[in-house]
Design a protein around this motif. Structure first.
Motif, short mmCIF file in Angstrom:
data_model
loop_
_atom_site.label_atom_id
_atom_site.label_comp_id
_atom_site.label_asym_id
_atom_site.label_seq_id
_atom_site.Cartn_x
_atom_site.Cartn_y
_atom_site.Cartn_z
N ILE A 173 0.83 -1.21 0.00
CA ILE A 173 0.00 0.00 0.00
C ILE A 173 0.86 1.26 0.00
O ILE A 173 0.57 2.25 -0.69
CB ILE A 173 -0.97 -0.02 1.21
N TYR A 174 1.98 1.20 0.75
CA TYR A 174 2.86 2.36 0.80
C TYR A 174 3.67 2.50 -0.49
O TYR A 174 4.03 3.61 -0.90
CB TYR A 174 3.78 2.27 2.02
N LYS A 175 3.98 1.37 -1.13
CA LYS A 175 4.65 1.44 -2.43
C LYS A 175 3.79 2.21 -3.43
O LYS A 175 4.29 3.05 -4.20
CB LYS A 175 4.93 0.04 -2.96
N LEU A 176 2.48 1.90 -3.44
CA LEU A 176 1.58 2.59 -4.36
C LEU A 176 1.54 4.08 -4.08
O LEU A 176 1.57 4.90 -4.99
CB LEU A 176 0.17 1.99 -4.25
N MET A 177 1.44 4.44 -2.81
CA MET A 177 1.34 5.86 -2.45
C MET A 177 2.63 6.61 -2.77
O MET A 177 2.60 7.72 -3.30
CB MET A 177 0.99 6.00 -0.98
N GLY B 292 4.83 5.76 -5.02
CA GLY B 292 4.90 5.84 -6.47
C GLY B 292 3.98 6.92 -7.02
O GLY B 292 4.34 7.64 -7.97
N TYR B 293 2.80 7.04 -6.43
CA TYR B 293 1.86 8.07 -6.90
C TYR B 293 2.41 9.47 -6.64
O TYR B 293 2.29 10.37 -7.50
CB TYR B 293 0.52 7.89 -6.19
N VAL B 294 3.03 9.66 -5.47
CA VAL B 294 3.61 10.98 -5.15
C VAL B 294 4.74 11.32 -6.10
O VAL B 294 4.83 12.43 -6.66
CB VAL B 294 4.10 11.01 -3.69
N ILE B 295 5.63 10.33 -6.34
CA ILE B 295 6.82 10.60 -7.16
C ILE B 295 6.48 10.74 -8.63
O ILE B 295 6.96 11.66 -9.31
CB ILE B 295 7.86 9.48 -6.96
N PHE B 296 5.63 9.86 -9.14
CA PHE B 296 5.40 9.80 -10.58
C PHE B 296 4.14 10.52 -11.03
O PHE B 296 3.90 10.62 -12.24
CB PHE B 296 5.34 8.34 -11.04
N ALA B 297 3.33 11.02 -10.10
CA ALA B 297 2.11 11.72 -10.49
C ALA B 297 2.05 13.12 -9.90
O ALA B 297 1.93 14.11 -10.63
CB ALA B 297 0.87 10.93 -10.07
N ILE B 298 2.15 13.22 -8.58
CA ILE B 298 1.97 14.53 -7.94
C ILE B 298 3.14 15.47 -8.27
O ILE B 298 2.92 16.61 -8.71
CB ILE B 298 1.81 14.36 -6.41
N LEU B 299 4.37 15.01 -8.03
CA LEU B 299 5.52 15.89 -8.29
C LEU B 299 5.61 16.33 -9.75
O LEU B 299 5.79 17.53 -10.02
CB LEU B 299 6.82 15.20 -7.86
N PRO B 300 5.48 15.41 -10.72
CA PRO B 300 5.48 15.88 -12.13
C PRO B 300 4.37 16.87 -12.43
O PRO B 300 4.58 17.82 -13.18
CB PRO B 300 5.31 14.59 -12.93
N MET B 301 3.19 16.65 -11.83
CA MET B 301 2.08 17.57 -12.08
C MET B 301 2.38 18.96 -11.53
O MET B 301 2.08 19.97 -12.17
CB MET B 301 0.79 17.01 -11.45
N SER C 108 -8.71 6.29 -3.04
CA SER C 108 -8.96 5.11 -3.89
C SER C 108 -7.80 4.12 -3.79
O SER C 108 -8.02 2.91 -3.69
CB SER C 108 -9.16 5.55 -5.34
N ILE C 109 -6.56 4.66 -3.85
CA ILE C 109 -5.39 3.78 -3.75
C ILE C 109 -5.37 3.05 -2.41
O ILE C 109 -5.09 1.85 -2.33
CB ILE C 109 -4.10 4.60 -3.94
N TYR C 110 -5.69 3.81 -1.36
CA TYR C 110 -5.67 3.20 -0.02
C TYR C 110 -6.68 2.06 0.08
O TYR C 110 -6.36 0.95 0.52
CB TYR C 110 -5.95 4.27 1.03
N LEU C 111 -7.92 2.33 -0.32
CA LEU C 111 -8.97 1.30 -0.23
C LEU C 111 -8.68 0.14 -1.18
O LEU C 111 -8.85 -1.03 -0.79
CB LEU C 111 -10.33 1.93 -0.56
N TYR C 112 -8.25 0.47 -2.40
CA TYR C 112 -7.98 -0.59 -3.37
C TYR C 112 -6.80 -1.46 -2.93
O TYR C 112 -6.85 -2.69 -3.03
CB TYR C 112 -7.70 0.03 -4.74
#
Length: 576
Positions: free
Chosen positions: A13-17, A19-28, A305-309
């Motif tokens: 679960i933490y890997k997903l989060m 990854g989301y921060v590094i590859f989605a939030i920061l680039p955005m 969604s990531i957390y629940l999924y």
């Protein structure tokens, strides 16, 4: 601290989060900031360009008006009789003849030029009568204006503003020294209705400010009528530093950042335009704020969604892991239930199957049977009927059309058409027309991806359409041009596909204006084609042509690095 090891050991679960921060939030965040700054710079560049265009038009109008008044001054400047009357000694002479001539002359000029409110002559000829209408003593002229007229050496000057009540007039002056042959000097002054100049610098954008100033910095006309007659220094002390050519400059005026540009006008005057910079970038800021707000809301939703999924996935994975541990402990009677039919469900089913058959596979034939099963699965995968793909694509296209997925429908339809022709009931030979249609369907799919960055033109001899060719001859050549010829993602790649007939051969040619092939790579490619080495793309096409038609046919390539590449394929003319 070893980051790779830490990331490897943390929970799924933490890997997903992370990854989301590094590859989605920061680039955005980076993209949003970059786009905001880029948009701001584009807006500023566009504003400077529009300002220069507007200022150029205003300047042309002003110069045209000033040229008209210069013509009036030239008429009086070169009028020998007019100047002769002004320098004459009237101590013992009657001046009624002079007055009658000058009155008729000046009245006719003001009648033609309606914006001229008055024409005056300031003279040091003490014998010339001062009627305070046409004639004035030189001492009554503003001393700064007098100095400016004397230093101009007979050239017209914009002296300044004459105010009468709420009415403003622009004063144009000129030293009358064309026929100078005595100590008498006369200064011609035209009083022009200031509203005529204000009308020429009207603006439609409330954020713009336009000022027309003379050489002394006095404002002659402006979009803000309240400042007419004041010095430009009251607006900004740095007004003379605003460049009259080039991009422009930015000034801080009373705490407000303004972009400024200037233009030289006739008779030492200058046009200055200013625009509130904050008003230009406010729209960019609003868009950036909206993007950040939308991104924040979507990020929170995505995190949830990531957390629940991931919790749901982790729970199912933990069950599989537990079953695997049981298997490792030799407990082959443990079965996973209700695991679904997705990938985890398939793994669970495999574990259940393994648990059920593990005792049989422990025997001597376990490894052999496992290899046989693997081989059988690979064989089945390779034997999938390709016609099923065409039928499935047709069904997906129909569903996409009913559900409104236009691009999906088009993409699937083009792909279905591609396979319809390429399958061709297993035949390896098609007509030239079918081969061109096959390429066109392939390019329609590519256009959905590359849009306007790839343009393709066809020059096909209609007589060649009936001839036969091996299948998939053109498509690899065009695909190679797209994937290796594009210089960057924004520059348009032009491809020309030619099908022509010679005396006894059928010629296919694919030419692009892309990046071309470097000399070293080009020589290596020519060597590989010459030796018919196995490979893909151009080599694959060359090998198939030679196998089907003989060594005298095949692929030839010409390329200039930085200019483009041309691939030519020659085959014999075959009807059936």
């Amino acid at each position: 601290m070893n980051i790779a090891r830490w990331f490897k050991n943390i929970k799924f679960i933490y890997k997903l989060m992370v990854g989301y921060v590094i590859f989605a939030i920061l680039p955005m965040i980076i993209v949003t900031g970059y786009n905001s700054q880029k948009t701001k710079n584009i807006l500023l560049e566009e504003s400077y360009r529009n300002m220069r265009q507007s200022l150029g038009q205003i300047g042309q109008n002003l110069d045209s008006s000033l040229e008209a008044y210069k013509t009036v001054m030239d008429i009086l400047y070169t009028n020998q009789m007019f100047n002769g009357y002004l320098v004459k000694d009237y101590t013992n002479s009657d001046y009624w003849e002079m007055f009658s001539y000058i009155d008729n002359l000046l009245s006719s000029i003001m009648l033609v030029e309606s914006n001229i409110a008055g024409i005056s002559i300031y003279s040091n000829n003490d014998t010339l009568p001062s009627d305070n209408y046409y004639f004035y003593n030189e001492k009554e002229l503003n001393q700064d204006w007098l100095k400016s007229a004397l230093s101009s050496k007979g050239n017209p000057q914009v002296a300044g503003i004459i105010s009468k009540g709420k009415k403003n007039y622009v004063a144009l002056e000129r030293l009358l020294n064309y026929y100078h042959y005595s100590d008498v000097r006369n200064i011609l002054l035209l009083k022009i209705d200031g509203s005529s100049f204000n009308d020429q610098i009207k603006i439609t954008n409330s954020n713009q400010e336009v000022y027309w100033v003379n050489g002394q910095g006095q404002i002659m006309a402006s979009s803000d009528k309240e400042v007419i007659g004041k010095g430009m220094g009251s607006i900004t002390e740095n007004w003379e530093d605003i460049p009259v050519s080039g991009k422009g400059s930015s000034l801080d005026i009373e705490g407000i950042s303004k972009i400024c540009t200037a233009r030289s006008s006739l008779y030492g005057t200058r046009l200055i335009m200013m625009v509130n910079q904050e008003s230009l970038v406010e729209a960019t800021r609003e868009v950036a704020r909206d993007i950040i707000l939308i991104f924040f809301v979507s990020s929170v939703g995505m995190f949830l969604s990531i957390y629940l999924y991931s919790r749901w996935i982790s729970g199912r994975v933990n069950k599989v892991v537990y079953a695997a541990k049981k298997l490792g402990d030799g407990e082959f009677d443990y079965l996973l239930k209700d695991m679904g039919k997705d990938e985890i469900g398939i793994i669970a089913a495999a574990i259940n199957t393994l648990n059920s058959k593990i005792q049989l596979l422990i025997a001597e034939n376990y490894e052999k049977k496992l290899k046989i099963k693997s081989s059988e699965m690979n064989l089945l995968q390779e034997q999938i009927n390709p016609h099923f793909l065409y039928n499935a694509l047709s069904v997906i296209s129909s569903m996409a059309m009913r559900e409104g997925g236009k691009k999906t429908m088009m993409s699937v339809r083009y792909l279905a058409n591609f396979y319809r022709i390429s399958l061709n009931k297993g035949k390896q030979v098609v007509s030239v027309q079918e081969e061109v249609e096959l390429l066109q369907n392939y390019m329609k799919i590519q256009m959905l991806r590359f849009e306007d960055t790839v343009e393709i033109n066809y020059e096909v001899d209609r007589k060649a359409l009936a001839f036969r060719t091996i299948k998939l001859l053109l498509q690899p050549l065009v695909e190679n041009a797209i994937h290796h010829g594009r210089k960057d993602e924004e520059q348009i790649l032009h491809i020309r596909v030619t099908v022509a007939l010679t005396k006894d051969r059928l010629i296919f040619e694919v030419k692009d204006d892309g990046i071309g092939i470097e000399t070293e790579k080009f020589e290596r490619l020519r060597k590989e084609l010459k030796n018919s080495e196995e490979g893909y793309g151009l080599k694959n096409v060359d090998i198939r042509v030679k196998l089907n038609y003989g060594e005298q046919y095949g692929v030839s390539v010409s390329s200039t690095y930085g200019t483009g590449t041309c691939v030519r394929v020659e085959i014999p003319q075959v009807f059936s």
